[in-house]
Scaffold this active site. Structure first.
Site, short mmCIF file in Angstrom:
data_model
loop_
_atom_site.label_atom_id
_atom_site.label_comp_id
_atom_site.label_asym_id
_atom_site.label_seq_id
_atom_site.Cartn_x
_atom_site.Cartn_y
_atom_site.Cartn_z
N PHE A 155 -15.81 -0.78 -27.45
CA PHE A 155 -14.75 0.00 -28.07
C PHE A 155 -13.45 -0.78 -27.92
CE2 PHE A 155 -11.23 2.93 -28.35
CZ PHE A 155 -11.54 3.60 -29.51
N ASP A 240 -10.63 -7.77 -22.90
CA ASP A 240 -9.97 -6.53 -23.29
C ASP A 240 -9.82 -5.66 -22.04
OD1 ASP A 240 -9.21 -4.01 -24.13
OD2 ASP A 240 -10.51 -4.01 -25.90
N LYS A 269 -2.15 0.61 -23.08
CA LYS A 269 -2.24 1.88 -22.37
C LYS A 269 -1.26 1.98 -21.20
CE LYS A 269 -6.83 3.12 -24.04
NZ LYS A 269 -6.33 3.98 -25.12
#
Length: 414
Positions: A155, A240, A269
């Protein structure tokens, strides 16, 4: 915070605002999410309060965007101070917060350069573009033939390019035609990854721990093996760390658990402190230096407000306090969760203050479990059937973790 307060149920005399607020949200919003019927009004630290005054322990932390808790005083102060001075210039000019942010983040990552963006998906798109350009200009891949190796269960975002290499039907189906240039291999399978690399391969793009898949930790030695293969084959390793980084797993980056340094960190984030969207890629000049003015950018990327907040985030991480908290409290959390295996839980995975727990599907779905936890004042998020992700803010206490596990145990008992 006294955890018993979280179990307060509004009385019959209360005028409840939640039902109408939920109806209004459903009426006026595209249904791209299926949120729990909780309407948050305020928050502090690891706790949220809804419009009816009920308090909840946050065990999701905005998918790790709130690693430092809600409204961390240092981050709020930085935002307030910057709001009174300057919020946006665009990258047509340089503002006084920009250099400090880029320098301090570069140093935290051990890299020479930083390219700021806004969202995690933008960081991933940036990494893909940079890797391809590096492949053409540095490695010598023929134009238009660059390939990137990715893992199944990944994801990395929601853009059309990124969903082109997703293996999740919900993320991918009906959004084609799909962008070519990606090779998907099983996550954790170093032999398959090695086999997929050829002379056209410019990068391997991986999550060191797969979050959306259910906090899946790869086999020991996998990340170091990927690093070795990428070096041997002259391929960039793109990590990531948008969910797994910045203290979540007990180290600054999840790659640190195997002493691995990728060619590029993809961050987001928590970098925005739960206040503003901030993302970035960090790499050495030999990689990011392939970009020239006009080839890539963002109006809001690296804006003054974002830089002011994110610089404070980097300074919080520089002390090591939050990494230590995550490591120590993570041991406590995982020990407590493991005791529930065989009592409604089938498995527990994760590192630091990040756990994926598999509920026996004969008992309930993950969604049903999250609904029942919400009724008990615990907010968590399900994924893939009967799996729940737990990611409380790193400011959570032992007492609060114990409270969360107690409520989970009660839900499992029915």
């Amino acid at each position: 915070m006294i955890v018993d307060d979280a179990l307060r149920t509004p009385t019959a005399d209360d005028t409840l605002r939640t039902p109408s607020a939920v109806r209004d949200a459903e009426r006026w919003t595209a249904h791209n999410y299926h949120p729990l019927p909780v309407v948050i009004e305020s928050a502090e630290g690891a706790w949220l309060t809804d419009v009816d005054g009920r308090r909840y322990l946050d065990c999701l932390a905005g998918y790790s965007a709130l690693n430092f808790g809600h409204r961390h005083p240092a981050l709020i102060a930085a935002a307030h101070a910057q709001l009174d001075r300057l919020t946006l210039t665009s990258r047509a000019f340089i503002h006084d917060q920009f250099a400090a942010f880029c320098q301090e983040l570069s140093q935290l990552c051990g890299k020479e350069l930083v390219l700021p963006m806004n969202t995690g998906a933008e960081a991933v798109e940036t990494a893909i573009k940079v890797a391809r350009k590096w492949g053409y200009q540095v490695k010598g891949v023929p134009s238009g033939q660059a390939t990137i190796v990715v893992a199944d269960g990944n994801f990395h975002g929601r853009t059309t390019t990124i969903v082109s290499f997703s293996t999740d039907p919900d993320a991918r189906d009906d959004f084609g035609p799909y962008t070519p240039g990606f090779r998907i291999v099983p996550y954790g399978d170093l032999a398959a990854l090695t086999e997929a690399i050829d002379d056209t391969t410019v990068a391997v793009l991986l999550e060191p721990i797969q979050g959306e898949q259910g906090v899946v930790v790869p086999p020991a030695g996998y990340l170091s093996g990927v690093r070795r293969v990428c070096t041997e084959r002259n391929v960039l390793f793109l990590a990531d760390e948008i969910q797994s980084g910045l203290g979540r797993t007990g180290t600054t980056f999840a790659c640190d658990h195997e002493d691995v340094v990728p060619d590029m960190y993809l961050l987001g984030k928590a970098l925005g402190g739960g206040i503003v969207p901030v993302s970035a890629v960090a790499a050495d000049r030999s990689v990011l230096g392939v970009l020239r003015p006009g080839e890539h950018g963002s109006t809001f990327g690296g804006n003054p407000l974002a830089c002011a907040v994110a610089t404070e985030v980097v300074r919080l991480l520089a002390t090591g306090e939050f990494q230590r908290r995550s490591a120590e409290l993570g041991v406590h959390l995982h020990t407590a969760l493991q005791k529930l295996v065989g009592q409604g839980l089938l498995a527990v995975r994760g590192r630091g203050l990040w756990a994926g727990i598999d509920i026996d599907p004969a008992l309930m779905t993950g969604r049903q479990a999250c609904e029942r936890l919400a009724e008990r004042g615990i907010l968590a998020k399900d994924t893939h059937g009967s799996t729940i992700r737990l990611a409380p803010p790193l400011v959570v206490t032992v007492e609060e973790l114990d409270h969360a596990v107690e409520q989970l145990a009660a839900v499992l008992r029915g």
